[in-house]
Design an enzyme around this catalytic site. Structure first.
Site, PDB file in Angstrom:
ATOM      1  CE  LYS A 153      -3.628   2.383   2.515  1.00 26.57           C
ATOM      2  NZ  LYS A 153      -4.629   2.309   3.583  1.00 26.57           N
ATOM      3  NE  ARG A 163      -5.713   9.398   3.232  1.00 29.22           N
ATOM      4  CZ  ARG A 163      -4.419   9.528   3.016  1.00 29.22           C
ATOM      5  NH1 ARG A 163      -3.871  10.733   2.890  1.00 29.22           N
ATOM      6  NH2 ARG A 163      -3.649   8.454   2.916  1.00 29.22           N
ATOM      7  CE  LYS A 177      -3.767   8.273   6.867  1.00 30.94           C
ATOM      8  NZ  LYS A 177      -4.991   7.464   6.772  1.00 30.94           N
ATOM      9  CD  GLU A 193       6.036  -3.473   4.080  1.00 29.50           C
ATOM     10  OE1 GLU A 193       5.372  -4.255   4.780  1.00 29.50           O
ATOM     11  OE2 GLU A 193       6.609  -2.461   4.547  1.00 29.50           O
ATOM     12  CE  LYS A 208      -6.066   1.618  -0.560  1.00 32.29           C
ATOM     13  NZ  LYS A 208      -6.472   1.703   0.789  1.00 32.29           N
ATOM     14  CB  SER A 234     -11.494   7.126  -3.321  1.00 34.32           C
ATOM     15  OG  SER A 234     -10.266   7.590  -2.787  1.00 34.32           O
ATOM     16  CE1 TYR A 272     -15.193   3.422  -2.694  1.00 37.21           C
ATOM     17  CE2 TYR A 272     -13.134   3.420  -3.937  1.00 37.21           C
ATOM     18  CZ  TYR A 272     -13.812   3.535  -2.743  1.00 37.21           C
ATOM     19  OH  TYR A 272     -13.108   3.747  -1.586  1.00 37.21           O
TER      20      TYR A 272
HETATM   21  C1  PBG Z   1      -7.613   3.130   5.531  1.00 33.57           C
HETATM   22  C2  PBG Z   1      -7.868   3.018   4.097  1.00 33.57           C
HETATM   23  C3  PBG Z   1      -7.657   3.979   3.097  1.00 33.57           C
HETATM   24  C4  PBG Z   1      -8.140   3.440   1.943  1.00 33.57           C
HETATM   25  C5  PBG Z   1      -8.614   2.158   2.240  1.00 33.57           C
HETATM   26  N1  PBG Z   1      -8.417   1.915   3.588  1.00 33.57           N
HETATM   27  C6  PBG Z   1      -7.144   5.367   3.152  1.00 33.57           C
HETATM   28  C7  PBG Z   1      -5.850   5.740   3.716  1.00 33.57           C
HETATM   29  O1  PBG Z   1      -4.930   4.927   3.852  1.00 33.57           O
HETATM   30  O2  PBG Z   1      -5.756   6.914   4.071  1.00 33.57           O
HETATM   31  C8  PBG Z   1      -8.176   4.113   0.609  1.00 33.57           C
HETATM   32  C9  PBG Z   1      -9.313   3.716  -0.197  1.00 33.57           C
HETATM   33  C10 PBG Z   1      -9.629   4.524  -1.356  1.00 33.57           C
HETATM   34  O3  PBG Z   1      -8.984   5.562  -1.670  1.00 33.57           O
HETATM   35  O4  PBG Z   1     -10.580   4.127  -2.019  1.00 33.57           O
HETATM   36  N2  PBG Z   1      -6.345   2.750   5.953  1.00 33.57           N
HETATM   37 ZN    ZN Z   2      -6.041   3.642   7.930  1.00 36.96          ZN
END
Ligand code: PBG
Ligand code: ZN
Length: 283
Positions: A153, A163, A177, A193, A208, A234, A272
């Site tokens: 990720k 968010r 992050k 990882e 991701k 998203s 989505y």
């Molecule tokens: C939470 C999480 C996130 C997403 C999925 N689980 C956001 C983040 O890490 O801030 C992103 C999903 C998306 O953008 O559709 N850890």
């Molecule tokens: Zn999170």
């Protein structure tokens, strides 16, 4: 409650009753599995609602399994939807505390499994959480619960609309992050990882975001041959939605992106656009 997310037209925050209706309608359209994210009424510094048996996700799991027992329920396991600061872990000063966070994630995973989740999907990117979640599940008797690890990720700007949807952006401030999510310029780290998560007991791994990271998806699939998922996030949804709404792109780009994931080695795709894709696949 059925509240459209401003940066994701066509995507809604749903209350538990509406979620059940949505799941049943999706099932009738050929979508047999769902991934749940939580948005509690109250947030705090330790994300208590993440491991509260009466919180929205836990309630939704029970309600979905009552109404539609054959629907596969996957749950996002993280703290950021539940913390008032929006981080995926416990914050101390400028630092995210890995090990105390892992303990809370294990509690959340057990609470989802107890409510009836089939698969828990930790998305936090803390170190050692898969092993800890696996042993906590076993100890609680949940020997059949699967773990889908968000293993590769990246610290991506493409999560912006998500968010917005869960309100985890506003409090992040300058700290992002990057201390726990991966550097977009580094591809070898993804393999590292994924290897750790599989060794710790992950049943499935995930890459991701999706389209900008197809090279990572291919490398992970080729290297490990494990069940490999990809998440079209998203921001990818928002880009395509906006361009299609403006007639800058044709609707066929939705299926073209799905095909690209399959071509790059994905065994499963979180997206989505699932309902639209199911409708197109039926044609
Ligand atoms: C939470 C999480 C996130 C997403 C999925 N689980 C956001 C983040 O890490 O801030 C992103 C999903 C998306 O953008 O559709 N850890
Ligand atoms: Zn999170």
């Amino acid at each position: 409650v059925r509240r459209e997310v401003p940066s994701m037209p066509g995507v809604f925050n749903l209350s538990v009753d509406e979620t059940v209706k949505e799941v049943e309608a999706a099932r009738a359209d050929g979508v047999k599995s769902v991934l749940l994210f939580g948005l509690p009424d109250e947030k705090d510094s330790t994300g208590s609602a993440a491991y509260d048996s009466s919180a929205p996700v836990q309630s939704a799991i029970r309600a979905i399994k009552r109404a539609s027992p054959d629907t596969l329920v996957v749950t996002d396991v993280c703290l950021c939807e539940y913390t008032d600061h929006g981080h995926c872990g416990i914050v101390a000063g400028e630092e995210i505390l890995n090990d105390p966070t892992v303990e809370l994630l294990a509690k959340a995973a057990v609470s989802h499994a107890s409510a009836g989740a089939d698969i828990v999907a930790p998305s936090d990117m803390m170190d050692g959480r898969i092993g800890r979640i696996r042993s906590a599940l076993e100890k609680a008797g949940h020997i059949h619960t699967k773990i889908m690890a968000y293993s590769a990720k990246y610290a991506s700007g493409f999560y912006g609309p998500f968010r917005d949807a869960v309100g985890s952006a506003k409090a992040l401030g300058k700290a992002d992050k990057q201390t726990y999510q991966m550097d977009p310029a580094n591809s070898d780290e993804a393999l590292w990882e994924v290897g750790l998560d599989l060794a710790e007991g992950a049943d499935m791994v995930m890459v991701k975001p999706g389209l900008p990271y197809l090279d990572i998806l291919r490398r992970v699939k080729d290297e490990f041959k494990a069940p490999t998922f990809v998440y079209q996030v998203s921001g990818e949804y928002a880009m395509l939605r906006a361009a299609i709404a403006n007639r800058w792109l044709p609707e066929s780009c939705i299926m073209e992106s799905l095909t690209a994931f399959k071509r790059a080695g994905a065994d499963g795709i979180l997206r989505y656009f699932a309902l639209e894709a199911a409708a197109q696949l039926r044609r």
